[in-house]
Design an enzyme around this catalytic site. Structure first.
Site, PDB file in Angstrom:
ATOM      1  N   SER A 183       0.837  -1.195   0.000  1.00 29.11           N
ATOM      2  CA  SER A 183       0.000   0.000   0.000  1.00 29.11           C
ATOM      3  C   SER A 183       0.880   1.257   0.000  1.00 29.11           C
ATOM      4  O   SER A 183       1.706   1.410  -0.892  1.00 29.11           O
ATOM      5  CB  SER A 183      -0.934  -0.058   1.216  1.00 29.11           C
ATOM      6  OG  SER A 183      -2.006   0.830   1.060  1.00 29.11           O
ATOM      7  N   ASP A 215      -8.289  -6.811  -4.925  1.00 32.53           N
ATOM      8  CA  ASP A 215      -7.953  -5.485  -4.393  1.00 32.53           C
ATOM      9  C   ASP A 215      -8.496  -4.427  -5.354  1.00 32.53           C
ATOM     10  O   ASP A 215      -8.063  -4.343  -6.494  1.00 32.53           O
ATOM     11  CB  ASP A 215      -6.428  -5.373  -4.280  1.00 32.53           C
ATOM     12  CG  ASP A 215      -5.966  -4.070  -3.639  1.00 32.53           C
ATOM     13  OD1 ASP A 215      -6.792  -3.147  -3.451  1.00 32.53           O
ATOM     14  OD2 ASP A 215      -4.773  -3.972  -3.320  1.00 32.53           O
ATOM     15  N   HIS A 240      -7.766  -5.444  -0.579  1.00 32.54           N
ATOM     16  CA  HIS A 240      -6.484  -4.789  -0.318  1.00 32.54           C
ATOM     17  C   HIS A 240      -5.833  -5.322   0.958  1.00 32.54           C
ATOM     18  O   HIS A 240      -4.615  -5.470   1.035  1.00 32.54           O
ATOM     19  CB  HIS A 240      -6.724  -3.284  -0.208  1.00 32.54           C
ATOM     20  CG  HIS A 240      -5.469  -2.484  -0.073  1.00 32.54           C
ATOM     21  ND1 HIS A 240      -4.479  -2.480  -1.025  1.00 32.54           N
ATOM     22  CD2 HIS A 240      -5.032  -1.653   0.918  1.00 32.54           C
ATOM     23  CE1 HIS A 240      -3.495  -1.676  -0.639  1.00 32.54           C
ATOM     24  NE2 HIS A 240      -3.800  -1.174   0.532  1.00 32.54           N
TER      25      HIS A 240
END
Lengths: 612, 612
Positions: free
Chosen positions: A160, A326, A359
């Site tokens: 991320s 995601d 995610h």
């Protein structure tokens, strides 16, 4: 914690309860032009730095993460956010690697940020803290790494926002990074992601308790605003499927709807819990600053809109990992980076992990993900001499004859048709192996011909096997993903026994000769006498040793004869440099594939092609 | 506005500025058990009800919509939310149809809701308003329709929450609805959607100006909370791609980043605008109540978890429409409804419109969407006798001979091979035409054999053409979507000249004989002498009149001979009831397909199959 590096412009501050903290003695000049006179970096280390300082893995944390990667978190009392990955004997093995993680600049776990006291005023920074960027965060990490005595980091890894930092490291300090693993990330924050961040910021600043950012001095806390921000964000971390599986429409501690605004549904209760526990461990202003840093990140824009320019001549070995469900940082974002790295060309591996966890998967014990990461780290470690043992491969000596052709009999394991292809590739070539499987041919070409080889393979398991050998292999579909490579990126593009299984053989050949100077293509010959007789007199679709599947489940959906193939080359203005007629085992016939005998008497053929 | 219906238990209230308003004289008993003693329904009408009251189209609005479908909105001054669709000469043609739209119960545009005054207290309802459901909204609409003198609504149509009302209508009042068009909707609100709604509600109730719901009496407005709720929701209405196309990372009225928290990016500025203009036109408590009604909606749960049970024996004609980039109410939700309707089986058409505009596409001028809706309405209108003209089809008389076989020579337009299939189907059968194209065969079977026919077709354009003829055709892939139909749903499943173009012919045949008692399958014969000779002596992949494409671009990826096919039937324990040997034009040979001559001497074959 100093490792014999002299002239350290920094001092370690002892804060046992909160781990290590480094006070930088030089001012930090930010990307915005602002300066922080005396910044601190709070960090954790795990494992021991070796004598050559070559075993450092730098972990970069995400928006709401911190430096407590493994072990027990000192404030939440829960395991560190990557405790499943980092530790003794784990994927990031602290018995072998020296693992470092720093709280980001602007964070709220000890590094300088809006929550900390501004020494100049004696009050908390609040909104007087300057806006920081991913570049600023990485700059602070560089000073930490300097202090720790590490010149070159073996691997920078993060998910991320951590992936953004990894990319920034590779972009700005390519000679200080051996390998880089950006996970579930992007090279720039998308419009949708900026929008979600903006909602979070609006929720925080709409809370009267935020007090225009001055809540610490005002002794208030914008709990409700921060909780709403967290709730909105939390939805984006999960997939719709994961939410459905986890909660569905199940009710919370009740059997019927209450016809009210209580948390009737489990998912509501869960979200509220996520929101209101978050405010206990996170600072609202830090949330504003860090989300802003992510919004501002754009490696392409910084390089005149050309992402590839950010990685020109990069020596870094990359491994990109994304997760199929995601939607915050979807696979397409990672693919865009892969495309840019291919264009440079850099050494890049890529795997999209099948997961329905969204995610958040990068924080969870997804075995496919862990195995991929482990494979890449082991492969890279072997190249750096950091592996515990490196088996037979490096022990076998290279043997080539005067013509540059490798001695085929020394390596009985290579399939004969692959050996055929290998023999045609000159030493030191740039090679793309399309449908490379577990990398057998690539490993062979690397070990015996010093080839700069890349691979493209559909099967995730096979990609992982190849990546574990330190081979740069990308998971992808040969019918769509050859477009990721630039014109003339390779000397040779190899496609072995697969053309007949593609939907668009013509397009595949076009693409191969776009990205490569030459293409090496092999396929089974439908013109062989055995096939012809089977059709003529059998009255059924032929099954032969080369074409053994039944008509209804054969993967060979676009079969051709040698003559058909030669016709197509002519029509496409492709020049046949060599054509080898092969028997069913891949052994070379006495006549060429272009000989009139070949169409009837060879089971398969191998062609070396180039553009006219 | 009363249309000659006597004993109307309702009175029209004159509020010229805000359109029509109906005061219900009977109390409204809600799903929760609560009662609203004197409820009102604000509504608009467009066009004129015909003498038979058969031309009414009821439009249901979405969460933040209202009754102002077309023309100028009285408070915003902008065009109505479906002004592109509804009006004279438009898709929903007010020259021909009488269009009605009511503000939902709980809304804030005149219908009884939390913003209105509770006659019992003289104060605004606020949170004393009872929680309402989609069923309650529809119940109020039924009373309006009664008042307007309409017994059976020609079509109920709506998008998003409107689609939920459409489904509720079809479920609870199947005999008062001729056709139903749920667009971009679902039969139940998903966990992710409940979560997004909860974030919005949390944002509103976190605003101190919300005053525990009593803001109207307190003379405050929870502007900030409602704006945040709207912003979060607004992101879900658009696709990532649309946001990227519309805004990307472009800056708002500036050339460089400001390193601050102003709206640097256009997308931030846009969101803020969306949020803060919304609060001028919408009531915060209405937002709470209406989102709650959506969360509570679950037609499956209401029917013991079996969605199909909600539509058992439904006479309603359905047309489902979804949008490819809608992630709030994705296509999978519409498909789940289609599957349930197939199981009943009901008459259902379905199209997924290709659009990158996300959920909002249902409000926009998407021509594919408009054309699909128009096609369905025209098809349904023709059946009801509402069409301006119904051409040749209905004029041709049915002609069948004594054996029940239709006279083939009277309809020269039907392809011979389709005629072959048509001849095999007894009158009144239930038929699924797989790969039905524009519905030529289905129309023929309907007109001449009173067949209850359904179609499955991949091409959106062809589906639209079929739907325009009033045929229930579903857009889908025959290799995956036959699973949507229940066991034994059809007497005959027809697959014409397509088996050889599938990836899994075996699975397709399995599925056809699962959903149908019998399958009619035709395919080109690779065993024909012309093919054999071409392979034997030509040395190239054969091209014949039946197999005219080149090897590299033929859609025929799993060709077989007649013998291969017979072998497979035996292996799969499929009984061949009839086998017709056909020439290249589809004319029947003198011998059966099971005759030894057939494999060499017929260009194609047609089989009627059933399970042993």
């Amino acid at each position: 914690m100093a490792h014999g590096v002299t002239n350290q412009p920094a001092t370690e501050i002892k804060e046992p309860a909160l781990g290590h903290k480094l006070a930088l003695s030089e001012p930090l000049v930010l990307q915005s032009g602002a300066t922080i006179e005396s910044a601190s970096v709070a960090y954790q280390t795990y494992g021991t730095l070796n004598t050559t300082a070559s075993n450092c893995i730098l972990v970069c944390h995400a928006l709401t993460g911190d430096q407590y990667v493994a072990g027990m978190h000192p404030t939440t009392g829960k395991p560190g956010w990557w405790d499943g990955l980092v530790g003794a004997g784990k994927v990031i093995d602290t018995n072998r690697f020296f693992v470092v993680c720093a709280n980001v600049l602007g964070g709220c776990m000890g590094s300088t940020g809006p929550k900390e006291t501004n020494p100049a005023t004696g009050q908390s920074w609040g909104l007087t803290f300057p806006v920081i960027t991913i570049r600023d965060m990485v700059q602070a990490q560089v000073k930490l790494i300097d202090y720790l005595g590490v010149d070159k980091v073996f691997c920078v890894v993060g998910g991320s926002m951590g992936a953004m930092q990894v990319l920034e490291w590779a972009h700005r300090y390519p000679h200080r990074v051996f390998s880089a693993v950006p996970i579930a990330g992007s090279y720039r924050h998308s419009a949708q992601n900026i929008a979600f961040h903006e909602v979070g910021r609006q929720a925080i600043t709409a809370d009267p308790d935020w007090s225009h950012g001055n809540y610490l001095e005002e002794k208030s806390t914008p709990k409700r605003g921060l909780a709403v921000a967290r709730m909105a964000a939390h939805i984006t971390y999960m997939s719709e499927k994961a939410l459905h599986r986890k909660f569905g429409r199940r009710l919370q501690d009740r059997v019927t709807l209450t016809y009210g605004f209580d948390a009737d549904f489990q998912v509501e209760s869960y979200l509220r819990h996520q929101g209101y526990t978050f405010v206990d461990r996170f600072d609202a202003n830090s949330y504003l600053y860090i989300t802003r840093a992510m919004d501002y990140f754009d490696l392409a824009q910084e390089n005149n809109g050309v992402l590839a320019a950010a990685f020109k001549d990069s020596p870094v070995r990359f491994c990109l990992i994304s997760f199929s469900s995601d939607w915050l940082f979807p696979t397409s974002e990672s693919r865009a980076i892969v495309r840019a790295l291919n264009a440079v060309p850099a050494k890049v591996s890529f795997v999209e992990v099948e997961s329905d966890k969204g995610h958040d998967a990068f924080l969870l014990d997804e075995s496919e993900f862990h195995q991929t990461l482990q494979g890449f780290i082991e492969g890279a470690a072997a190249i750096c001499g950091l592996a515990a043992d490196r088996s037979a491969v490096t022990m076998s000596a290279e043997r080539t004859d005067a013509s540059g052709r490798a001695d085929t009999f020394a390596r009985p394991r290579l399939r004969i048709d692959l050996q055929q292809a290998a023999d045609l590739v000159p030493s030191g070539s740039r090679v793309l192996d399309v449908g490379c499987g577990d990398g057998t041919l690539l490993a062979h070409l690397k070990d015996f011909k010093q080839v700069d080889g890349r691979g493209l393979e559909l099967s995730m398991g096979k990609v992982r096997a190849a990546v574990s050998q330190g081979l740069p292999v990308i998971q992808g579909n040969l019918e769509t993903d050859l477009s990721d490579y630039p014109v003339g990126a390779f000397d040779y593009v190899i496609l072995s026994q697969t053309l007949q299984a593609t939907h668009s053989p013509r397009k595949v050949m076009d693409e191969m000769l776009r990205v490569g100077q030459r293409a090496i293509v092999s396929f089974p010959n439908f013109g062989h006498w055995r096939v012809r007789l089977a059709v003529m007199y059998g009255g059924r679709m032929p099954t032969t040793p080369m074409l053994s599947d039944a008509w209804f489940n054969t993967p060979n959906i676009h079969l051709c004869t040698i003559l058909d193939f030669i016709d197509l080359c002519r029509e496409m203005q492709i020049r046949i440099e060599h054509g080898f007629a092969l028997d069913a085992l891949g052994r070379q016939r006495r006549f060429a594939a272009t000989n009139t005998l070949a169409n009837a008497f060879s089971e398969q053929a191998l062609f070396v092609l180039t553009r006219v």
